[in-house]
Design a protein around this motif. Sequence first.
Motif, PDB file in Angstrom:
ATOM      1  N   GLY A 141      -3.319  -2.283  11.030  1.00 19.39           N
ATOM      2  CA  GLY A 141      -2.927  -2.330   9.540  1.00 19.39           C
ATOM      3  C   GLY A 141      -3.189  -1.002   8.882  1.00 19.39           C
ATOM      4  N   GLN A 142      -3.599  -0.087   9.596  1.00 13.66           N
ATOM      5  CA  GLN A 142      -3.527   1.231   8.952  1.00 13.66           C
ATOM      6  C   GLN A 142      -2.370   1.737   8.399  1.00 13.66           C
ATOM      7  N   GLN A 143      -2.456   2.095   6.970  1.00 12.11           N
ATOM      8  CA  GLN A 143      -1.295   2.639   6.236  1.00 12.11           C
ATOM      9  C   GLN A 143      -0.120   1.855   6.172  1.00 12.11           C
ATOM     10  N   VAL A 144      -0.163   0.651   6.269  1.00 14.78           N
ATOM     11  CA  VAL A 144       0.967  -0.265   6.043  1.00 14.78           C
ATOM     12  C   VAL A 144       0.489  -1.306   5.085  1.00 14.78           C
ATOM     13  N   SER A 145       1.373  -2.031   4.521  1.00 14.95           N
ATOM     14  CA  SER A 145       1.094  -3.410   3.614  1.00 14.95           C
ATOM     15  C   SER A 145       0.379  -4.292   4.222  1.00 14.95           C
ATOM     16  N   LEU A 146      -0.052  -5.286   3.452  1.00 16.39           N
ATOM     17  CA  LEU A 146      -0.449  -6.614   4.167  1.00 16.39           C
ATOM     18  C   LEU A 146       0.826  -7.322   4.899  1.00 16.39           C
TER      19      LEU A 146
ATOM     20  N   PRO B 104      -1.695  -6.477  -2.058  1.00 16.71           N
ATOM     21  CA  PRO B 104      -0.993  -5.558  -1.223  1.00 16.71           C
ATOM     22  C   PRO B 104      -2.322  -4.940  -0.236  1.00 16.71           C
ATOM     23  N   LEU B 105      -3.396  -5.222  -0.342  1.00 15.41           N
ATOM     24  CA  LEU B 105      -4.378  -4.994   0.300  1.00 15.41           C
ATOM     25  C   LEU B 105      -4.876  -3.626   1.056  1.00 15.41           C
ATOM     26  N   PRO B 106      -5.698  -3.307   0.442  1.00 14.64           N
ATOM     27  CA  PRO B 106      -6.366  -2.166   1.066  1.00 14.64           C
ATOM     28  C   PRO B 106      -7.291  -2.831   2.267  1.00 14.64           C
ATOM     29  N   LEU B 107      -7.353  -4.239   2.425  1.00 14.57           N
ATOM     30  CA  LEU B 107      -8.351  -4.808   3.380  1.00 14.57           C
ATOM     31  C   LEU B 107      -7.889  -4.636   4.537  1.00 14.57           C
ATOM     32  N   GLU B 108      -6.539  -4.258   5.055  1.00 15.19           N
ATOM     33  CA  GLU B 108      -6.085  -4.484   6.360  1.00 15.19           C
ATOM     34  C   GLU B 108      -5.671  -2.493   6.596  1.00 15.19           C
ATOM     35  N   ARG B 109      -6.023  -1.956   5.637  1.00 15.64           N
ATOM     36  CA  ARG B 109      -5.499  -0.403   5.627  1.00 15.64           C
ATOM     37  C   ARG B 109      -6.591   0.466   5.967  1.00 15.64           C
ATOM     38  N   SER B 110      -6.179   1.509   6.101  1.00 18.87           N
ATOM     39  CA  SER B 110      -7.222   2.536   6.291  1.00 18.87           C
ATOM     40  C   SER B 110      -6.889   4.035   5.785  1.00 18.87           C
ATOM     41  N   ALA B 111      -8.055   4.630   5.289  1.00 20.22           N
ATOM     42  CA  ALA B 111      -8.005   5.780   4.615  1.00 20.22           C
ATOM     43  C   ALA B 111      -8.258   7.034   5.929  1.00 20.22           C
TER      44      ALA B 111
ATOM     45  N   PHE C 113      -8.482 -16.271   0.753  1.00 22.58           N
ATOM     46  CA  PHE C 113      -8.520 -15.099   1.262  1.00 22.58           C
ATOM     47  C   PHE C 113      -8.168 -14.934   2.564  1.00 22.58           C
ATOM     48  N   LEU C 114      -8.922 -16.028   3.336  1.00 30.65           N
ATOM     49  CA  LEU C 114      -8.404 -16.041   4.852  1.00 30.65           C
ATOM     50  C   LEU C 114      -6.754 -16.293   4.882  1.00 30.65           C
ATOM     51  N   GLY C 115      -6.359 -17.365   4.198  1.00 32.82           N
ATOM     52  CA  GLY C 115      -4.976 -17.447   4.273  1.00 32.82           C
ATOM     53  C   GLY C 115      -3.999 -16.610   4.058  1.00 32.82           C
ATOM     54  N   VAL C 116      -4.511 -15.367   2.797  1.00 31.48           N
ATOM     55  CA  VAL C 116      -3.334 -14.714   2.547  1.00 31.48           C
ATOM     56  C   VAL C 116      -3.281 -13.484   3.862  1.00 31.48           C
ATOM     57  N   HIS C 117      -4.131 -13.760   4.649  1.00 33.91           N
ATOM     58  CA  HIS C 117      -4.197 -12.681   5.735  1.00 33.91           C
ATOM     59  C   HIS C 117      -3.749 -13.384   7.130  1.00 33.91           C
ATOM     60  N   ALA C 118      -3.172 -14.529   7.052  1.00 35.92           N
ATOM     61  CA  ALA C 118      -2.950 -15.297   8.170  1.00 35.92           C
ATOM     62  C   ALA C 118      -1.649 -14.924   8.896  1.00 35.92           C
TER      63      ALA C 118
ATOM     64  N   ARG D 293       0.527  -8.163   9.029  1.00 30.62           N
ATOM     65  CA  ARG D 293       0.641  -9.291   9.624  1.00 30.62           C
ATOM     66  C   ARG D 293       1.757  -9.389  10.853  1.00 30.62           C
ATOM     67  N   THR D 294       2.643  -8.694  10.330  1.00 32.28           N
ATOM     68  CA  THR D 294       4.119  -8.701  11.040  1.00 32.28           C
ATOM     69  C   THR D 294       3.649  -8.016  12.574  1.00 32.28           C
ATOM     70  N   LEU D 295       3.204  -6.880  12.258  1.00 33.23           N
ATOM     71  CA  LEU D 295       2.774  -5.947  13.624  1.00 33.23           C
ATOM     72  C   LEU D 295       1.646  -6.756  14.443  1.00 33.23           C
TER      73      LEU D 295
END
Length: 495
Positions: A329-334, A487-494, A217-222, A338-340
């Motif tokens: 990460g609001q309103q963008v893909s995982l 694609p995770l809503p984990l770093e996205r925002s509603a 889980f931590l790794g895919v957000h690296a 990460r890129t931003l």
Amino acid sequence: MTPPLDAERCYRAVASRDARFDGWFVTAVATTGIYCRPSCPARTPLAHNVSFFSTAAAAQGAGYRACRRCRPDAVPGSPEWDTRADVVARAVRLIGDGEVERSGVPGLAARLGYSERQLHRLLVGELGVGPLALARAQRAQTARLLVETTDLPMADVAFAAGFASIRQFNDTVREVFAATPTELRRTAPPGPPGTPGRLTLRLAARAPYEAAEVLLFLGVHAVPGLEEWDGTTFSRVLDLPHGPGVVHLSPTPDGGPAVSARLQLTALRDLGTAVARCRRMLDLDADPVAVDGVLGADPALTGLVAAAPGRRVPASPDADEVAVRAVLGQQVSLAGARTLTARVLSAAGTPLPEPVGTLTHVFPRPAALADADLTAVGLTGARRRTVHALAEALASGAVTLDPGADRAEAGRALRAVPGIGPWTAALVALRGLGDPDVWLPGDLALRRSLATLGSSDTDAATRWRPWRSYAVMHLWALAVPSLSTLPLPLERSAS
């Protein structure tokens, strides 16, 4: 405040050597003057000879020494301090993060908004000891780790562990462990070969614990430059009080409920803080029996809990960082998040003195981020303004997200920042503050999972208290079975 320990229940745990209670309390034996973890393999003492203490510090304050056979200071911490939101729990979390070492008891009390006398009375009333005794117990544990896992001269160990003098170090080690520092080193269990300036530690957890899933889980957000994932080991830079550190985390070779941590620190006196932050990041002190007991009793979650017993909520060692990353990460893909974040890291982060593999920067602190030029990062104007407003609020103290933060107040303060709504504030509580009872309003992945289970978002928002954060992890896993494709809503925002 929690009720006093139930002596009868504690004794039953000791008689059965139940490891699930390790870290919840320690057992002090009057006839030997020693305190042990509940699962100690020694012969069970007679009931009339034992007392029970909620912390090792309280047992030490009553004159007991740590058992050298079961090592009661090497067990998972009590999950109580992570679940509770009162001032005693907040104080314990701050002490664990090294606040007394950094600013003393006056600084700890001021951070919590209490006088020193009030804080001392609260801690003694519940734990039997004050903040200095709790910090002393932590120093003793850090000293044992350094004595047993390094070849450092004892004088260096003393000051690295936070002691004011070598005499204080020697006296404390003898009092707590019934052995001199030299004797501890001589009898230390064999460990992996060391490298100067580096430590390898085993961070214990309560079973069941699936280290590979947490690290994945931590790794895919690296974020490149800050974190690294090679499929087995998750590595990241830690922003510590006396200089940056790097930690490499991997499952233990024996597959037990633990994580192997290889630490490289600028200053060894940051060891206690680094360990506390890694434990929080890996959710090592959770009580999976309590969590699974509540969630598994719900017919909707029974199958999910049975398929992944002991599932944890991976967090971050730095809640300020989580807050900034959540906004980025609001309103963008995982991948976009990460890129931003990597661009912000390059623009405002502090470079390491020397890269460690692909790790190059410390995540920018709020003051640096508030002054940074982010025009080339690729953020929209509104998002850039939110990042600056958040950084300014964190730098000024208008938003406080350290381990002693009042979680409810932190949520209100976050939502007052333009551009931060309920979802983002909830994510910070979940993965930054380690709150075990967070629900993410409006999360699309959760809604999909709930629809599959025949539940509604409104129903679930109160249904799985006080462990809603763990329900979130189960439902995310149901929505996206393979975390690596999230694609995770984990770093996205509603919001």
